[in-house]
Motif scaffolding. Structure first.
Motif, short mmCIF file in Angstrom:
data_model
loop_
_atom_site.label_atom_id
_atom_site.label_comp_id
_atom_site.label_asym_id
_atom_site.label_seq_id
_atom_site.Cartn_x
_atom_site.Cartn_y
_atom_site.Cartn_z
N ARG A 16 0.86 -1.01 0.07
CA ARG A 16 0.15 -0.02 -0.05
C ARG A 16 0.96 1.15 0.10
N LEU A 17 0.29 2.40 -0.65
CA LEU A 17 1.14 3.44 -0.76
C LEU A 17 0.13 4.61 -0.52
N ILE A 18 0.28 5.68 0.47
CA ILE A 18 -0.34 6.85 0.69
C ILE A 18 0.15 8.10 0.69
N TYR A 19 -0.24 9.12 0.15
CA TYR A 19 0.49 10.37 -0.27
C TYR A 19 -0.07 11.34 0.84
N SER A 20 0.92 12.22 1.27
CA SER A 20 0.69 13.27 2.24
C SER A 20 1.07 14.44 1.43
N PRO A 21 -0.05 15.29 0.95
CA PRO A 21 0.29 16.38 -0.20
C PRO A 21 0.88 17.40 0.60
N THR A 22 0.44 17.86 1.73
CA THR A 22 0.96 19.07 2.46
C THR A 22 2.45 18.89 2.77
N LYS A 23 2.81 17.93 3.37
CA LYS A 23 4.08 17.59 3.60
C LYS A 23 5.22 16.82 2.66
N GLN A 24 4.58 16.56 1.30
CA GLN A 24 5.32 16.14 0.10
C GLN A 24 5.91 14.69 0.83
N LEU A 25 5.02 13.71 1.55
CA LEU A 25 5.65 12.69 2.27
C LEU A 25 5.02 11.42 1.53
N LEU A 26 5.54 10.46 1.39
CA LEU A 26 4.90 8.99 0.90
C LEU A 26 5.15 7.94 2.21
N TYR A 27 3.93 7.23 2.40
CA TYR A 27 3.98 6.28 3.33
C TYR A 27 3.75 5.18 2.60
N GLU A 76 -3.68 14.84 8.13
CA GLU A 76 -2.24 14.22 7.89
C GLU A 76 -1.47 14.20 9.15
N SER A 77 -2.22 14.37 10.28
CA SER A 77 -1.25 14.19 11.43
C SER A 77 -1.49 12.86 12.13
N THR A 78 -2.32 12.06 11.74
CA THR A 78 -2.34 10.65 12.24
C THR A 78 -2.44 9.43 11.43
N LEU A 79 -1.48 8.62 11.36
CA LEU A 79 -1.77 7.50 10.28
C LEU A 79 -2.08 6.01 10.88
N ILE A 80 -3.33 5.51 10.51
CA ILE A 80 -3.67 4.39 10.74
C ILE A 80 -3.28 3.06 9.84
N SER A 81 -2.91 2.03 10.59
CA SER A 81 -2.18 0.92 9.81
C SER A 81 -3.14 -0.35 10.21
N CYS A 82 -3.35 -1.16 9.42
CA CYS A 82 -3.96 -2.58 9.83
C CYS A 82 -3.01 -3.73 9.30
N GLY A 83 -2.98 -5.05 10.18
CA GLY A 83 -1.80 -5.84 9.77
C GLY A 83 -2.52 -7.22 9.86
N ALA A 84 -1.94 -8.16 9.17
CA ALA A 84 -2.28 -9.45 8.97
C ALA A 84 -2.38 -10.27 10.44
N GLU A 85 -1.88 -9.70 11.61
CA GLU A 85 -1.83 -10.43 12.50
C GLU A 85 -3.11 -10.00 13.25
N GLY A 86 -3.88 -9.10 13.00
CA GLY A 86 -5.04 -8.74 13.28
C GLY A 86 -5.18 -7.47 14.13
N SER A 87 -4.03 -6.80 14.16
CA SER A 87 -4.08 -5.53 14.98
C SER A 87 -4.15 -4.09 14.08
N VAL A 88 -4.84 -3.24 14.74
CA VAL A 88 -4.86 -2.00 14.17
C VAL A 88 -4.03 -1.10 14.95
N LYS A 89 -3.21 -0.27 14.32
CA LYS A 89 -2.28 0.68 14.98
C LYS A 89 -2.49 2.23 14.68
#
Length: 223
Positions: A16-27, A76-89
Motif C-alpha cells: 500500500r502507498l499513501i501520499y501526504s500532499p501538505t508534507k510531500q511525504l509518501l508512506y 495528515e497528522s495521524t496514520l492508521i495501519s492494519c496488519g495480518a496479525e489482526g491489530s490496528v495501530k
C-alpha cells in the motif's frame, strides 16, 4: 517514461502507498511488517539522479505480520495501519519532517483486548482500513473473515459491527474455491473476503468490495 527516483528499504513486497500532499511525504506498507516514510523530490529533480538516502524519513515498527492497508486522518497528522496479525495501530506523524510514534493499538475486540491478535491464533487478520469522512473520529476496519467493524480512533472502542459477512443472495462457490479465497460460510451460503472499503465523502455510507464480485453499501447511521 523514465524513473526519476528509486526508494530502497523494504525487504518484501509493497502492499500500500499513501501520499501526504501538505508534507510531500509518501508512506509505504509492506509484507515485511514495516511502514516506511519517504520524502518526495522537487519537480526540478533530474531523471536518473543518484540514489539519495536522505529521502528515507523514518520507519514505523510495531506490526508482527504483513501490513495490508494505511489511512491518513486529522490533517495528515495521524496514520492508521492494519496488519495480518489482526491489530490496528494509530501513529502520530504530526512532525513536519517525517517519522512518527505509536499512540494506540487495538485488536479484534477493540482496545480493551488489544492483545487478542497475539494470544489467539484464530484472530482474523485486518486487511483494510478507511477513515469515515463524515465523522473524522471514526475508522472502519475490514477483517479476513469478511467482517467490518467501526472503531473510535482516539480510544479504540468498538462502536458497530456491520453484517458484511452475511450472504445477500444465492451465490455459491465450489468447495475448492472456498479454500482458496478464505470464504466465510454462513448458514450454508458463502461470502468471500473483503478487498477494499471506501467511505463516501458526504454521506454516511461505507462501500465494501468483496471477492465474490459483489459491492455492498452500508448505512453507517443505522448499520
Amino acid at each position: 517514461m523514465e524513473p526519476q527516483l528509486t526508494l530502497r528499504g523494504h525487504s518484501a513486497a509493497v502492499t500500500r502507498l499513501i501520499y501526504s500532499p501538505t508534507k510531500q511525504l509518501l508512506y509505504s506498507a509492506s509484507l515485511d511488517s514495516s511502514i516506511r516514510i519517504w520524502a518526495l523530490p522537487a519537480s526540478s529533480h533530474t531523471t536518473y539522479a543518484p540514489y539519495d538516502e536522505t529521502r528515507s524519513r523514518g520507519e514505523l515498527i510495531g506490526h508482527t505480520d504483513a501490513v495490508w492497508d494505511l489511512a491518513l486522518v486529522r490533517d495528515e497528522s495521524t496514520l492508521i495501519s492494519c496488519g495480518a496479525e489482526g491489530s490496528v495501530k494509530v501513529w502520530d506523524v504530526s512532525g513536519p519532517s517525517g517519522g512518527g510514534s505509536l499512540k494506540l493499538t487495538w485488536g479484534w475486540c477493540g482496545v480493551e483486548n488489544a492483545d487478542d491478535a497475539h494470544d489467539n491464533p484464530d484472530t482474523p487478520g485486518a486487511i483494510a482500513v478507511e477513515a469515515i469522512k463524515t465523522d473524522l473520529k471514526k475508522v472502519a476496519v475490514a477483517y479476513q473473515n469478511a467482517v467490518v467493524k467501526v472503531f473510535l480512533i482516539e480510544t479504540g472502542k468498538e462502536l458497530m459491527r456491520l453484517e458484511s459477512d452475511m450472504s445477500y443472495g444465492s451465490f455459491t462457490f465450489p468447495f475448492s474455491l472456498q479454500l482458496r479465497h478464505n470464504i466465510c460460510v454462513v448458514d450454508g451460503t458463502c461470502n468471500t473476503q473483503i478487498n477494499r472499503i471506501v467511505s463516501h465523502p458526504t454521506m454516511s455510507f461505507l462501500v465494501i468490495a468483496h471477492e465474490d464480485k459483489y459491492i455492498r453499501i452500508f448505512d453507517l447511521t443505522t448499520g
